[in-house]
Motif scaffolding. Structure first.
Motif, PDB file in Angstrom:
ATOM      1  N   VAL A  24       0.998  -1.044  -0.159  1.00 41.90           N
ATOM      2  CA  VAL A  24       0.084   0.029  -0.023  1.00 41.90           C
ATOM      3  C   VAL A  24       0.978   1.093  -0.013  1.00 41.90           C
ATOM      4  O   VAL A  24       1.798   1.176   0.918  1.00 41.90           O
ATOM      5  N   PHE A  25       0.720   1.937  -0.873  1.00 39.36           N
ATOM      6  CA  PHE A  25       1.438   3.219  -0.970  1.00 39.36           C
ATOM      7  C   PHE A  25       0.618   4.611  -0.982  1.00 39.36           C
ATOM      8  O   PHE A  25      -0.550   4.539  -1.380  1.00 39.36           O
ATOM      9  N   VAL A  43       7.317   0.493 -12.080  1.00 35.85           N
ATOM     10  CA  VAL A  43       8.273   1.101 -11.018  1.00 35.85           C
ATOM     11  C   VAL A  43       9.810   0.858 -11.460  1.00 35.85           C
ATOM     12  O   VAL A  43      10.225   0.059 -12.270  1.00 35.85           O
ATOM     13  N   HIS A  44      10.453   1.982 -11.359  1.00 33.82           N
ATOM     14  CA  HIS A  44      11.805   2.220 -11.831  1.00 33.82           C
ATOM     15  C   HIS A  44      12.951   1.932 -10.820  1.00 33.82           C
ATOM     16  O   HIS A  44      12.507   2.546  -9.728  1.00 33.82           O
ATOM     17  N   SER A  58      -0.164  -4.218 -11.750  1.00 31.01           N
ATOM     18  CA  SER A  58      -1.291  -3.703 -12.051  1.00 31.01           C
ATOM     19  C   SER A  58      -1.828  -2.860 -10.723  1.00 31.01           C
ATOM     20  O   SER A  58      -1.524  -3.390  -9.638  1.00 31.01           O
ATOM     21  N   LEU A  59      -2.652  -1.880 -10.857  1.00 29.27           N
ATOM     22  CA  LEU A  59      -3.248  -1.383  -9.750  1.00 29.27           C
ATOM     23  C   LEU A  59      -4.330  -2.123  -9.308  1.00 29.27           C
ATOM     24  O   LEU A  59      -5.417  -2.457  -9.867  1.00 29.27           O
ATOM     25  N   ALA A  60      -4.394  -2.285  -7.990  1.00 32.41           N
ATOM     26  CA  ALA A  60      -5.348  -3.282  -7.445  1.00 32.41           C
ATOM     27  C   ALA A  60      -6.277  -2.595  -6.371  1.00 32.41           C
ATOM     28  O   ALA A  60      -7.180  -3.097  -5.893  1.00 32.41           O
ATOM     29  N   THR A  61      -6.096  -1.234  -6.477  1.00 30.33           N
ATOM     30  CA  THR A  61      -7.224  -0.411  -5.466  1.00 30.33           C
ATOM     31  C   THR A  61      -8.545  -0.212  -6.256  1.00 30.33           C
ATOM     32  O   THR A  61      -8.447   0.051  -7.392  1.00 30.33           O
ATOM     33  N   ILE A  62      -9.655  -0.466  -5.535  1.00 28.80           N
ATOM     34  CA  ILE A  62     -10.912  -0.210  -5.926  1.00 28.80           C
ATOM     35  C   ILE A  62     -11.234   1.067  -5.646  1.00 28.80           C
ATOM     36  O   ILE A  62     -11.198   1.720  -4.467  1.00 28.80           O
ATOM     37  N   HIS A  63     -11.830   1.892  -6.626  1.00 32.31           N
ATOM     38  CA  HIS A  63     -12.099   3.143  -6.495  1.00 32.31           C
ATOM     39  C   HIS A  63     -13.034   3.668  -7.339  1.00 32.31           C
ATOM     40  O   HIS A  63     -13.133   3.016  -8.795  1.00 32.31           O
ATOM     41  N   VAL A  73      -2.751   3.832  -2.889  1.00 35.05           N
ATOM     42  CA  VAL A  73      -2.947   2.868  -3.961  1.00 35.05           C
ATOM     43  C   VAL A  73      -2.312   1.599  -3.767  1.00 35.05           C
ATOM     44  O   VAL A  73      -1.180   1.619  -2.839  1.00 35.05           O
ATOM     45  N   GLU A  74      -2.692   0.407  -3.932  1.00 34.12           N
ATOM     46  CA  GLU A  74      -2.203  -0.866  -3.890  1.00 34.12           C
ATOM     47  C   GLU A  74      -1.829  -1.527  -4.912  1.00 34.12           C
ATOM     48  O   GLU A  74      -2.375  -1.552  -6.179  1.00 34.12           O
ATOM     49  N   ILE A  75      -0.846  -2.568  -4.545  1.00 31.95           N
ATOM     50  CA  ILE A  75      -0.177  -3.399  -5.913  1.00 31.95           C
ATOM     51  C   ILE A  75      -0.014  -4.768  -4.975  1.00 31.95           C
ATOM     52  O   ILE A  75       0.234  -4.815  -3.789  1.00 31.95           O
TER      53      ILE A  75
END
Length: 110
Positions: A24-25, A43-44, A58-63, A73-75
């Protein structure tokens, strides 16, 4: 068009399975991260020899709205034994910063 990079600060992490971490970021620059379902970020980071590289997640956040500054934001990260990205994420502690870009892609229902 130049790729826009932004810092992500780790809020929390936990294991979902023996080889999958949930991270979670929040954006650490005070800007929102607006995305739609199906998009991903990159991510670099650098290999041990200094060569630049990146990995997509992939972005895993539900919004259902534009994410405001400070929203999380979650991955999910699959660990690969000996993998450079695995070492990056395994060594990342709460408060740690990673360099990201995106979002990229679009989700289409055919």
């Amino acid at each position: 068009m130049a790729i826009q990079h932004f810092p992500l600060k780790l809020v929390s992490r936990r294991m979902l399975a023996p080889a999958v971490g949930h991270y979670v970021f929040v954006r650490d620059d005070g800007q929102p991260l607006d995305f739609i379902p199906g998009q991903f970020i990159q991510v670099h980071f650098h290999y041990a020899d200094g060569t630049a590289t990146k990995r997509s997640y992939s972005l895993a956040t539900i919004h259902d709205h534009a994410m405001a500054p400070g929203e999380e934001v979650e991955i999910a990260v699959s660990y690969v034994p000996g993998g450079a990205a695995t070492a990056l994420f395994e060594g990342l502690e709460a408060g740690g910063i990673i360099d990201a870009s995106g979002p990229f892609g679009r989700f289409c229902l055919a």
